[in-house]
Design a protein around this motif. Sequence first.
Motif, mmCIF file in Angstrom:
data_model
loop_
_atom_site.group_PDB
_atom_site.id
_atom_site.type_symbol
_atom_site.label_atom_id
_atom_site.label_comp_id
_atom_site.label_asym_id
_atom_site.label_seq_id
_atom_site.Cartn_x
_atom_site.Cartn_y
_atom_site.Cartn_z
ATOM 1 N N ALA A 251 0.833 -1.202 0.000
ATOM 2 C CA ALA A 251 0.000 0.000 0.000
ATOM 3 C C ALA A 251 0.863 1.246 0.000
ATOM 4 O O ALA A 251 0.600 2.210 -0.746
ATOM 5 N N ASP A 252 1.920 1.230 0.806
ATOM 6 C CA ASP A 252 2.826 2.373 0.851
ATOM 7 C C ASP A 252 3.552 2.548 -0.485
ATOM 8 O O ASP A 252 3.778 3.678 -0.939
ATOM 9 N N GLN A 253 3.875 1.420 -1.130
ATOM 10 C CA GLN A 253 4.537 1.492 -2.436
ATOM 11 C C GLN A 253 3.614 2.109 -3.485
ATOM 12 O O GLN A 253 4.045 2.924 -4.302
ATOM 13 N N VAL A 254 2.331 1.737 -3.466
ATOM 14 C CA VAL A 254 1.373 2.314 -4.408
ATOM 15 C C VAL A 254 1.257 3.815 -4.194
ATOM 16 O O VAL A 254 1.206 4.601 -5.151
ATOM 17 N N VAL A 255 1.237 4.244 -2.932
ATOM 18 C CA VAL A 255 1.147 5.676 -2.631
ATOM 19 C C VAL A 255 2.370 6.405 -3.190
ATOM 20 O O VAL A 255 2.231 7.477 -3.806
ATOM 21 N N ARG A 256 3.549 5.840 -3.019
ATOM 22 C CA ARG A 256 4.767 6.478 -3.537
ATOM 23 C C ARG A 256 4.718 6.593 -5.056
ATOM 24 O O ARG A 256 5.056 7.633 -5.625
ATOM 25 N N LEU A 257 4.312 5.518 -5.714
ATOM 26 C CA LEU A 257 4.256 5.537 -7.176
ATOM 27 C C LEU A 257 3.217 6.539 -7.668
ATOM 28 O O LEU A 257 3.437 7.248 -8.658
ATOM 29 N N ALA A 258 2.083 6.619 -6.976
ATOM 30 C CA ALA A 258 1.040 7.564 -7.371
ATOM 31 C C ALA A 258 1.519 9.003 -7.199
ATOM 32 O O ALA A 258 1.202 9.881 -8.016
ATOM 33 N N VAL A 327 -1.921 9.935 8.084
ATOM 34 C CA VAL A 327 -1.294 9.007 9.020
ATOM 35 C C VAL A 327 0.068 8.626 8.478
ATOM 36 O O VAL A 327 0.271 8.544 7.260
ATOM 37 N N LYS A 328 1.020 8.415 9.351
ATOM 38 C CA LYS A 328 2.347 7.967 8.953
ATOM 39 C C LYS A 328 2.257 6.506 8.578
ATOM 40 O O LYS A 328 1.729 5.695 9.327
ATOM 41 N N THR A 329 2.741 6.134 7.403
ATOM 42 C CA THR A 329 2.724 4.736 6.975
ATOM 43 C C THR A 329 4.105 4.318 6.538
ATOM 44 O O THR A 329 4.894 5.125 6.041
ATOM 45 N N GLY A 330 4.391 3.026 6.732
ATOM 46 C CA GLY A 330 5.671 2.487 6.278
ATOM 47 C C GLY A 330 6.841 3.136 6.997
ATOM 48 O O GLY A 330 6.731 3.692 8.092
ATOM 49 N N ASP A 331 8.039 3.056 6.369
ATOM 50 C CA ASP A 331 9.242 3.607 6.985
ATOM 51 C C ASP A 331 9.778 4.787 6.183
ATOM 52 O O ASP A 331 10.919 5.182 6.309
ATOM 53 N N ARG A 332 8.904 5.371 5.350
ATOM 54 C CA ARG A 332 9.338 6.478 4.519
ATOM 55 C C ARG A 332 8.962 7.799 5.175
ATOM 56 O O ARG A 332 8.200 7.859 6.120
ATOM 57 N N GLU A 333 9.531 8.881 4.654
ATOM 58 C CA GLU A 333 9.176 10.205 5.142
ATOM 59 C C GLU A 333 7.776 10.579 4.622
ATOM 60 O O GLU A 333 7.370 10.180 3.548
ATOM 61 N N GLY A 334 7.067 11.382 5.399
ATOM 62 C CA GLY A 334 5.768 11.853 4.955
ATOM 63 C C GLY A 334 4.634 10.973 5.445
ATOM 64 O O GLY A 334 4.828 10.039 6.219
ATOM 65 N N THR A 335 3.442 11.321 5.002
ATOM 66 C CA THR A 335 2.248 10.627 5.440
ATOM 67 C C THR A 335 1.397 10.228 4.249
ATOM 68 O O THR A 335 1.573 10.710 3.142
ATOM 69 N N ALA A 336 0.472 9.323 4.507
ATOM 70 C CA ALA A 336 -0.516 8.930 3.503
ATOM 71 C C ALA A 336 -1.890 9.276 4.053
ATOM 72 O O ALA A 336 -2.069 9.499 5.253
ATOM 73 N N LEU A 337 -2.867 9.325 3.171
ATOM 74 C CA LEU A 337 -4.237 9.599 3.582
ATOM 75 C C LEU A 337 -4.995 8.302 3.789
ATOM 76 O O LEU A 337 -4.919 7.392 2.960
ATOM 77 N N LEU A 338 -5.722 8.228 4.896
ATOM 78 C CA LEU A 338 -6.613 7.101 5.154
ATOM 79 C C LEU A 338 -8.045 7.545 4.912
ATOM 80 O O LEU A 338 -8.421 8.681 5.229
ATOM 81 N N ALA A 339 -8.860 6.645 4.398
ATOM 82 C CA ALA A 339 -10.290 6.909 4.310
ATOM 83 C C ALA A 339 -10.860 7.066 5.715
ATOM 84 O O ALA A 339 -10.297 6.559 6.697
ATOM 85 N N ASP A 340 -11.968 7.772 5.829
ATOM 86 C CA ASP A 340 -12.565 7.934 7.151
ATOM 87 C C ASP A 340 -13.078 6.590 7.651
ATOM 88 O O ASP A 340 -13.341 5.668 6.868
ATOM 89 N N PRO A 341 -13.200 6.417 8.973
ATOM 90 C CA PRO A 341 -13.551 5.110 9.538
ATOM 91 C C PRO A 341 -14.835 4.500 9.003
ATOM 92 O O PRO A 341 -14.948 3.272 8.925
ATOM 93 N N ALA A 342 -15.820 5.323 8.622
ATOM 94 C CA ALA A 342 -17.072 4.760 8.099
ATOM 95 C C ALA A 342 -16.837 4.083 6.749
ATOM 96 O O ALA A 342 -17.385 2.996 6.485
ATOM 97 N N ILE A 343 -16.039 4.695 5.884
ATOM 98 C CA ILE A 343 -15.727 4.083 4.592
ATOM 99 C C ILE A 343 -14.905 2.820 4.788
ATOM 100 O O ILE A 343 -15.137 1.788 4.136
#
Length: 372
Positions: A251-258, A327-343
């Motif tokens: 998931a973190d890899q997909v975020v980086r590529l995107a 939210v911080k994900t993986g071991d890379r710098e920066g953050t990724a976005l999480l969907a809200d808990p209902a989704i």
Amino acid sequence: MGAISPESLRGRRQRADVIAGRCYACPTSTVPCSGIKVVGGSMSVDAAELLRELDVHVASGSTEATLILRPRGGTAFEARILPLVEHIDSHMVRSRLSGRRDSPASTILFLGATATRSIVERATSGEFDLLTQTPLRLIHDGRVLEAAPPPEPIAPPPLKGRPAWVRWALARHLLLNRTPTRQPDHATALGSSQQAISQAARALGDLVVDDGHGLVAPDPGRLLEHWRGEYPGPGGQRFGWYALNPVTELADQVVRLAELLEVQTLISGDVAADHLAPWKLPTTALVYVTEPIDLSGDGFVPVALEEANVVTSIPRDPTLWRLASSVKTGDREGTALLADPAIVYWDLLMSGTQDCEEAAAHLADLLIGKRR
């Protein structure tokens, strides 16, 4: 995306391991399967997948040729797993056992795609241990362990008329905000107009009230159940992918590529649930994207959705990014976005994966303010 055969997919996975020098890690164990020596060579990926589906924990044995297997709710035992064969019959068993002198502490475990009825009967009598793919079962010391049937996928409610994206988003926003919130603030958060918020609030009836300080949900549990019964899902196109690393890393890899392609992403499903209310081991990464991205040049193989451990989706619901959180994900710098808990809750329920309902229940408790 077009589907490929399981045999072709398996071959691609194994070739990728050899080329990249990777060890395939069984998700139920910290022991890399390709690093374990067993009779006739390394333990195959197939055995790891079967043991995982049976919820069997794997650890190193007393020798390089054996493993410690611990079935769910059972006692650990040491096993010498024989190489995978397509079909186990009496002739094959006789030839494998002929002249073999295994240590008393080790149990021979035959591994096959299928086995004859007589072989299954001999295994259930305790003569030897057996692991088969079809049907999926482990027979040890005469006891049979079968995989729990997957839960029936919950069908989303049918969409009637035009999607009420604002009303459904308002329900999610009320679940996320326990304090009274004024209509202009709801409109700003959802990128909508105050008139649309007012109409949505009226449509929700007594599930939402204005206490003079703003809109509030008096019974979050009822509101969540109502929203779940109405919401048809984010919709849109979905694309299946397979890769070898743990899905949280994928998931973190997909975020980086995107990010390199300037495509927005939003993580949901198992991986997001593991951040919000950890309960089940993530087995599939669901990443919402604003436009299609091609992962095939970055270690991913396109597969049918039912074979995928990574799914990218272009949603129809325009409100998904409005209520996302960083939210911080993986071991890379920066953050990724999480969907809200209902989704995330909705995606878990609709996934039909093992333990999805229990994991969704933990998210529901988070949404309605309960604690376990």
